[in-house]
Design a protein around this motif. Structure first.
Motif, PDB file in Angstrom:
ATOM      1  N   GLY A 155      48.806  21.916  80.609  1.00 16.42           N
ATOM      2  CA  GLY A 155      47.783  22.122  79.602  1.00 16.42           C
ATOM      3  C   GLY A 155      46.380  21.821  80.081  1.00 16.42           C
ATOM      4  O   GLY A 155      46.075  21.909  81.273  1.00 16.42           O
ATOM      5  N   HIS A 195      52.049  19.795  69.712  1.00 22.76           N
ATOM      6  CA  HIS A 195      51.418  20.833  70.504  1.00 22.76           C
ATOM      7  C   HIS A 195      50.666  21.792  69.590  1.00 22.76           C
ATOM      8  O   HIS A 195      51.172  22.196  68.536  1.00 22.76           O
ATOM      9  N   ASP A 229      45.866  25.510  74.617  1.00 18.95           N
ATOM     10  CA  ASP A 229      45.819  24.329  75.473  1.00 18.95           C
ATOM     11  C   ASP A 229      44.622  23.460  75.105  1.00 18.95           C
ATOM     12  O   ASP A 229      43.516  23.962  74.864  1.00 18.95           O
ATOM     13  N   SER A 270      49.272  20.781  76.100  1.00 19.58           N
ATOM     14  CA  SER A 270      49.647  22.188  76.264  1.00 19.58           C
ATOM     15  C   SER A 270      50.136  22.752  74.936  1.00 19.58           C
ATOM     16  O   SER A 270      50.156  22.074  73.910  1.00 19.58           O
ATOM     17  N   THR A 271      50.585  23.997  74.969  1.00 13.46           N
ATOM     18  CA  THR A 271      51.089  24.653  73.760  1.00 13.46           C
ATOM     19  C   THR A 271      52.593  24.463  73.587  1.00 13.46           C
ATOM     20  O   THR A 271      53.169  24.951  72.621  1.00 13.46           O
TER      21      THR A 271
END
Length: 218
Positions: free
Chosen positions: A172, A119, A123, A165-166
């Protein structure tokens, strides 16, 4: 699900395939875990599984002070490895492509190393990382591993509409950029990253050492 075929990428004569597929449901669960299998000229790259042998392989890789001498997190304990493995398994179960992949010699099934999408900080951004078992240093496997992620897996992720996503469990955005870092004194990793097509853009302290940052917009 389709198998994606790639030829002559990154200005080299080579051929690779990337395949995503789901687990068969055997326990009544409504959600199928995601799997990935990548085949290159010399390598078989696949997601980690719940097989105890996979966990033991990671003990040998990440608990070895030679393997991890320039690894960002340093040498690991078995407890730390267990925590990571459990998180990776949960990620694949939840169909998260930002996860751990294991790399094997496709001819004799020797374990080569570990590579992964991670990640990113925003995003749609993913970080790439690799670590190779000391018995396979200097054989060009690092370039083969990173190049197939940069030029093939990233494309397959976009075609399959996987969102990045993060962090785990978050919604995300489509993958649009990838980056990687390496210690300024890790000349092997610096070379591998640049050969894969990523461009230097930044340097800063991370994990207690100066690291160079490289990026490629997709």
């Amino acid at each position: 699900m389709p198998i994606y075929n790639y030829k002559n990428y990154n200005n080299k004569i080579n051929e690779s395939t990337v395949e995503f597929y789901f687990d068969d449901i055997v326990d009544g669960s409504e959600k199928k875990g995601l799997n990935v299998k990548i085949i290159t000229d010399r390598l078989l790259i696949r997601n980690i599984t719940n097989d105890i042998k996979d966990r033991e392989i990671f003990y040998e890789l990440l608990c070895d002070p030679v393997n991890t001498v320039k690894y960002g997190y340093g040498v690991q304990t078995k407890e730390q490895v267990d925590k990571d493995v459990d998180q990776w398994l949960e990620g694949w179960k939840n169909q998260d492509v930002c996860n751990a992949l294991m790399v094997f010699n496709k001819e004799n099934n020797d374990f080569i190393g570990h590579v992964m999408f991670m990640h990113g900080k925003v995003d749609g951004e993913a970080e790439l990382a690799i670590i190779i078992d000391k018995n396979h240093w200097g054989k060009g496997y690092g370039s083969e591993m990173l190049e197939v992620l940069v030029h093939c897996m990233s494309d397959a992720i976009r075609k399959e509409n996987h969102l990045i996503s993060t962090g785990p469990g978050l919604i995300g955005k489509p993958l649009y950029t990838i980056y990687a870092t390496a210690r300024v004194d890790n000349f092997g990793s610096l070379s591998i990253i640049q050969k894969a097509g990523l461009k230097y853009y930044h340097q800063q302290m991370l994990y207690g050492f100066e690291r160079k940052y490289f990026r490629l917009d997709l």
